[in-house]
Every structure is written in structure tokens, then in C-alpha cells.
Write an enzyme that holds these catalytic residues in place. Structure first.
Site, PDB file in Angstrom:
ATOM      1  N   VAL A 105       0.891  -1.072  -0.045  1.00 13.92           N
ATOM      2  CA  VAL A 105      -0.137  -0.086   0.142  1.00 13.92           C
ATOM      3  C   VAL A 105       0.718   1.477   0.259  1.00 13.92           C
ATOM      4  CG1 VAL A 105      -2.014   1.445   1.407  1.00 13.92           C
ATOM      5  CG2 VAL A 105      -1.615  -1.465   1.254  1.00 13.92           C
ATOM      6  N   CYS A 106       2.125   1.135   0.805  1.00 11.07           N
ATOM      7  CA  CYS A 106       2.837   2.084   0.635  1.00 11.07           C
ATOM      8  C   CYS A 106       3.061   2.837  -0.142  1.00 11.07           C
ATOM      9  CB  CYS A 106       4.158   1.464   1.670  1.00 11.07           C
ATOM     10  SG  CYS A 106       3.795   1.394   3.112  1.00 11.07           S
ATOM     11  N   PRO A 107       3.651   2.296  -1.620  1.00  7.19           N
ATOM     12  CA  PRO A 107       4.060   3.641  -2.738  1.00  7.19           C
ATOM     13  C   PRO A 107       2.959   3.715  -3.085  1.00  7.19           C
ATOM     14  CG  PRO A 107       3.830   1.225  -2.820  1.00  7.19           C
ATOM     15  CD  PRO A 107       4.166   1.165  -1.775  1.00  7.19           C
TER      16      PRO A 107
ATOM     17  N   GLU B  41       0.707   5.552  -1.965  1.00 10.15           N
ATOM     18  CA  GLU B  41       0.578   7.058  -0.687  1.00 10.15           C
ATOM     19  C   GLU B  41       1.653   7.535  -1.587  1.00 10.15           C
ATOM     20  OE1 GLU B  41      -1.724   4.861   3.021  1.00 10.15           O
ATOM     21  OE2 GLU B  41      -0.072   4.682   3.169  1.00 10.15           O
ATOM     22  N   ILE B  42       2.097   7.071  -1.125  1.00  9.94           N
ATOM     23  CA  ILE B  42       3.868   7.709  -1.728  1.00  9.94           C
ATOM     24  C   ILE B  42       3.645   8.678  -2.851  1.00  9.94           C
ATOM     25  CG2 ILE B  42       6.042   7.927  -1.824  1.00  9.94           C
ATOM     26  CD1 ILE B  42       6.025   5.207   0.406  1.00  9.94           C
TER      27      ILE B  42
END
Length: 207
Positions: free
Chosen positions: A50-52, A54-55
Site C-alpha cells: 500500500v505504501c508506494p 500513498e507516497i
């Protein structure tokens, strides 16, 4: 978890990768955001799932944040070297590309602990020790005005952070509060019985 709304944002000095790709050993929050609005947002780990999304979503909104006078700092427990490697990995290969804001390295977990969002594991979906998906909106005085934390599987809507900063700036400029669902261009509410009644009479059905 700590509630920091209405309190001074904890300061930190750590290694980081800046928006221009420069790697520095001593990035200081207070010095960077002095007299500015800021968003400090945490995410669990580099090279994850999920992190990429959002970033990258945050980076796509940097023109808007710069227009609003907002500094953005991303933080995870990864090293500045890992941040740099992720930035240098093409998006098509699971990287994040040259995102347009600073990524700070919280290697000793001190920042996550100071902001009260280091995972303890347990019934959370996060493994113990990582930073949660937490976002902090900070005003020009360095005071936290909004704090939102999601569990691991739930990605954030970065447009909501834009809306929160818009609402904060509207309140500071006009002295009116922002009712449910408020967006830039909408009317605010005067903080009096008459103001509430007037606003609800006009807008309650659209809430």
C-alpha cells in the site's frame, strides 16, 4: 497512542533524502517548517504494498501543497539509503520514482515513538515496531491541528489532507469553522447559536 492535536509537533533531526535527491545526515524538522504549514506522514516500510501508492499519490499533489505553503515530510523506520534505493527504482518495478518531498529515516524509531504511532503488534494488522499510517497537519506555529491514523490495510486519501489544510487556512483567515463535508469554496459557520441555526437552515439537507 498519543493525541498530539493542540500540542507542539515533536521535533527531530535524522538522515533523510531530500526532494532533489540529495542525501543528508541531519535533516531537522523545526528548521525546515519554521513559519510554514507542514504535513508529516508516516508509513510502515519501503518496498512494500500500500505504501508506494500513498507516497506517489502525495507526490502527485505537491504542486497544490506548494501553492498552499505546505512542507511535506514522509517518515518510516527504513534508512536513508533504502529510501534512496526506492526512489531510484522505477514505478513500473514497484518503486516510487523521484518523489517531490523529503523522506526521513527513523532508524531508531524515536520519531514514531515521539508521535505515538509505533505499532505494538497485537490485534493490529501491523507487525510490531513499524510506524503506522499516520498523518499530522501542522500549522505555521508548529502546532498539530489534525491527526489521523489508519490500520495497515487501509490506504489514505491524500485529497483529504488537502481539504484539511484548506479548512485550517479558511478558519485562520475568516474565523469561521468548517462544518461536516466542508470543501474550499463552501460557506463556513459562525460560532454562535444564531450562526449554527442559519447554517443548518440553509444546508442541513445536503449534509
Amino acid at each position: 497512542m498519543s493525541i498530539l492535536v493542540g500540542k507542539k509537533a515533536p521535533d527531530f533531526t535524522v538522515p533523510a533524502v531530500l526532494a532533489d535527491g540529495q542525501i543528508v545526515d541531519s535533516f531537522n524538522l523545526a528548521e525546515t517548517i519554521k513559519g510554514k504549514y507542514a504535513i508529516v506522514f508516516f508509513y510502515p516500510l519501503d518496498f512494500t504494498f500500500v505504501c508506494p501508492s500513498e507516497i506517489i499519490a502525495m507526490s502527485h499533489r505537491m504542486d497544490k501543497f506548494r501553492e498552499m505553503g505546505v512542507e511535506v515530510i514522509g517518515v518510516s523506520i527504513d534508512s536513508h539509503f533504502t529510501h534512496n534505493a526506492w526512489r531510484n527504482t522505477p514505478v513500473e518495478q514497484g518503486g516510487i520514482g523521484a518523489v517531490e518531498y523529503t523522506l526521513a529515516a527513523d532508524m531508531d524509531h524515536a520519531i514514531a515513538k515521539a508521535y505515538g504511532i509505533e505499532s505494538e503488534g497485537g490485534d493490529s494488522y501491523y507487525p510490531a515496531g513499524v510506524a503506522m499510517r499516520a498523518s499530522f497537519v501542522i500549522d505555521q506555529k508548529g502546532i498539530v491541528r489534525s491527526q489521523v491514523v489508519n490500520d495497515e490495510p487501509i490506504g489514505r486519501n491524500m485529497d483529504e489532507l488537502v481539504r484539511v489544510v484548506d479548512a485550517l487556512q479558511f478558519f485562520e483567515e475568516h474565523g469561521q469553522v468548517c462544518p461536516a463535508g466542508w470543501n474550499k469554496g463552501d460557506k463556513g459557520m459562525t460560532t454562535s447559536p444564531e450562526g449554527v441555526a442559519s447554517y443548518l437552515a440553509e444546508n442541513s439537507k445536503s449534509l
